[in-house]
Enzyme design. Structure first.
Site, mmCIF file in Angstrom:
data_model
loop_
_atom_site.group_PDB
_atom_site.id
_atom_site.type_symbol
_atom_site.label_atom_id
_atom_site.label_comp_id
_atom_site.label_asym_id
_atom_site.label_seq_id
_atom_site.Cartn_x
_atom_site.Cartn_y
_atom_site.Cartn_z
ATOM 1 N N SER A 59 5.228 2.525 0.694
ATOM 2 C CA SER A 59 6.621 2.127 0.924
ATOM 3 C C SER A 59 7.400 3.356 1.358
ATOM 4 C CB SER A 59 7.217 1.541 -0.362
ATOM 5 O OG SER A 59 8.557 1.174 -0.166
ATOM 6 N N ALA A 60 7.883 3.330 2.591
ATOM 7 C CA ALA A 60 8.601 4.470 3.149
ATOM 8 C C ALA A 60 10.069 4.116 3.332
ATOM 9 C CB ALA A 60 7.969 4.895 4.472
ATOM 10 N N LEU B 27 0.834 -1.206 0.000
ATOM 11 C CA LEU B 27 0.000 0.000 0.000
ATOM 12 C C LEU B 27 0.864 1.249 0.000
ATOM 13 C CD1 LEU B 27 -2.809 -0.755 2.610
ATOM 14 C CD2 LEU B 27 -3.102 -0.409 0.153
ATOM 15 N N VAL C 35 11.897 3.442 6.027
ATOM 16 C CA VAL C 35 12.287 2.432 7.013
ATOM 17 C C VAL C 35 11.513 1.130 6.834
ATOM 18 C CG1 VAL C 35 12.232 1.896 9.484
ATOM 19 C CG2 VAL C 35 13.087 4.106 8.707
ATOM 20 N N ASP D 252 5.950 12.490 14.584
ATOM 21 C CA ASP D 252 6.275 12.304 13.164
ATOM 22 C C ASP D 252 5.021 12.595 12.341
ATOM 23 O OD1 ASP D 252 7.883 11.764 11.004
ATOM 24 O OD2 ASP D 252 7.598 9.603 11.087
ATOM 25 N N GLN E 61 7.715 -0.912 4.843
ATOM 26 C CA GLN E 61 6.626 -0.839 3.883
ATOM 27 C C GLN E 61 5.420 -1.562 4.444
ATOM 28 O OE1 GLN E 61 8.696 -2.527 0.500
ATOM 29 N NE2 GLN E 61 7.543 -4.450 0.627
ATOM 30 N N VAL E 62 4.234 -1.248 3.881
ATOM 31 C CA VAL E 62 2.970 -1.705 4.444
ATOM 32 C C VAL E 62 2.178 -2.453 3.373
ATOM 33 C CG1 VAL E 62 0.794 -0.969 5.460
ATOM 34 C CG2 VAL E 62 2.905 0.183 6.105
#
Length: 546
Positions: free
Chosen positions: A127-128, A125, A130, A285, A132-133
């Site tokens: 991707s950052a 869904l 650190v 954050d 991903q989801v």
């Protein structure tokens, strides 16, 4: 990889994307301006400046990506074309291999994907930097639940350790060789950031933060925090309730559901102050990728928060001084602001109160009672920095997370409702908080909480007081020797600084002469291998650390 090689890697990437062209040449020292003009002779790239910066930050890794995320929330400080590109850093970082992701989940949970989930989406869904989801449906005895599965990127700790080591080295250089080094406390700031980012790699800590924040706002119309499924959460894997909402920066979608933007902005401010002062536990954050707005009750909008990896809290003293300072500013009592800074130890006790009061008035008075859209916070930050430098105000590392969160909140408020009256929204909240803090009921609660410890320590107080007086006497006896040693060290540093300046002049002059002579010898700059630029970087490094 050592900090030296990591520095060489960073210099190489920065030069490859020609980021030296983004530096404000006029504000740099003459030596840096000369070096910048030499670098401008390198071949250019067809990419836009925003795309160059984004790609560079992505290639440099998570520490730098997070810096880009912060910049993307500041359209008042960063040009629009760069903000547009940096927005892609929020949740569009290149994902890692799907098969590797599945292996991490199965290894951590001790079961296959098919045993735990009735459905698992291979494409993430989000991707950052650190983690991903992935979306999934969790197989529970009471039925299926829609969830998201967060997975930490493999091998990320090694990259972060390298960057932190380099940051420590740079911080020590700043502390040693700059006039503001002691005041800015760069090493302490890096220490604070190190704890923060390594906490972010532990998803069990994030899950605990989410559970605490969910309890704090249980039943609240202001903020909703999704549920964590602890039986399926490990250090590098977390399973959490899936939420559906509008991204907070999707202005078209918010308008389409007839969201009350004024109420949305005011509730954002209320949530921030509630977390900082009532709960003393705040989401630190809050960039736009982590904040959504519920589809329900758009006229009384509710926020939804995700990604609680970074949270902050203050000591009771800092909490008190922050509230008193803000209220004093709202009341335009600049004398009290100056006195509070001295009482808190944020500036030296010998600072002339009247002079500091006048400096604060100069900064605050022009912005008072203005809506957010008419306030240039970028200019305020610059002016405050100049004021801090003039009065030798020290950076407070424990407040760094709060300052970062304030920047995110202000940037968010500017996008949602620029006419927001920040003063009118925040002032009543802080007035109420201070009254409740000193209410007899609150004082009795504090006494019940800490009274047993005070009674337990009371018999030992005479001995502790005697030991403290002995230590003070020993320090007083050592003072003349310490003063003499400090003077000798200062003289040594001054001699070393003069020698380094001579080395820099010689290095720049030699480099300029070499680059000027190369075309005459039939050698173009783009023909020089990248290793040569790395050797030049090593030479500069050797000069800095000799």
């Amino acid at each position: 990889m050592t900090a030296l090689f990591r520095l060489i890697q960073i210099i190489t990437i920065v030069l490859r994307y020609r980021l030296h062209g983004l530096l404000p040449e006029r504000q740099l020292p003459w030596g840096a301006r000369l070096l910048l003009r030499l670098l401008n002779l390198l071949p250019d790239t067809p990419l836009s400046r925003g795309e160059r910066l984004r790609r560079c930050l992505e290639e440099l890794g998570p520490v730098f990506v997070k810096f880009g995320q912060l910049l993307s929330t500041r359209p008042d400080l960063v040009p629009a074309d760069i903000v547009s590109e940096l927005d892609h850093l929020q949740d569009n970082v290149t994902p890692f291999d799907n098969q590797e992701c599945r292996q991490i989940i199965e290894s951590s949970l001790g079961q296959s994907i098919e045993q735990v989930f009735t459905h698992f989406e291979s494409e993430p869904l989000a991707s950052a930097s650190v983690a991903q989801v992935h979306a999934a449906r969790l197989n529970l005895p009471q039925g299926e639940k829609e969830v998201v599965v967060k997975v930490v990127r493999p091998g990320i700790e090694g990259t972060i350790e390298q960057d932190i080591a380099l940051m420590y080295l740079l911080a020590r250089l700043v502390r040693r060789f700059t006039s503001d080094g002691q005041r800015l406390k760069p090493v302490e700031v890096v220490q604070e950031y190190e704890h923060t980012i390594f906490d972010e790699l532990n998803l069990q800590r994030e899950a605990a933060n989410a559970s605490q924040l969910r309890r704090n706002f249980a039943g609240s119309p202001l903020l909703y925090v999704p549920e964590v499924y602890w039986d399926y959460t490990r250090r590098n894997v977390m399973v959490m309730e899936r939420i559906y909402g509008v991204p907070v920066t999707d202005m078209e979608a918010l308008a389409a559901q007839d969201t009350n933007m004024k109420a949305l902005a005011e509730r954002g401010v209320e949530i921030f102050f509630t977390q900082v002062f009532d709960h003393n536990f705040f989401h630190a954050d809050m960039h736009p990728g982590n904040i959504f707005v519920s589809h329900q009750h758009p006229q009384q909008p509710q926020y939804i928060a995700v990604d609680m990896a970074i949270v902050g809290s203050l000591t009771q003293a800092d909490q008190y001084y922050m509230a008193r300072n803000l209220i004093a500013i709202f009341r335009r009592d600049y004398r009290l602001v100056a006195e509070l800074h001295i009482q808190s130890g944020w500036i030296a006790p010998e600072t002339p109160v009247s002079e500091f009061e006048g400096a604060i008035r100069t900064v605050c008075e022009p912005i008072f009672e203005k809506p957010l859209k008419e306030i240039s916070f970028g200019q305020i930050v610059i002016t405050l920095f100049q004021t801090a430098r003039r009065f030798n105000m020290e950076v407070q590392p424990q407040l760094v997370l709060l300052q970062k969160t304030l920047l995110n909140i202000e940037g968010l408020g500017r996008q949602l409702y620029p006419d927001l009256d920040l003063w009118q929204t925040a002032h009543p909240f802080l007035e109420r908080w201070l009254k409740e803090r000193f209410h007899p009921r609150s004082l009795m609660q504090q006494l019940r909480r800490y009274g047993p410890e005070l009674l337990e320590q009371a018999p030992q107080m005479p001995h502790k007081l005697s030991d403290a007086l002995d230590q003070i006497k020993q320090i007083s006896d050592m003072a003349p020797d310490l003063h003499s040693a400090a003077e000798t060290l200062n003289e040594s540093r001054q001699r070393s600084g003069r020698a380094r300046r001579r080395w820099l002049v010689g290095l720049l002059a030699g480099g300029g002469a070499l680059i000027t002579a190369l075309p005459a010898a039939g050698i173009e700059l783009d023909q020089i291998p990248s290793q040569s630029w790395l050797l030049a970087a090593i030479a500069v490094w050797a000069w800095l650390t000799r």
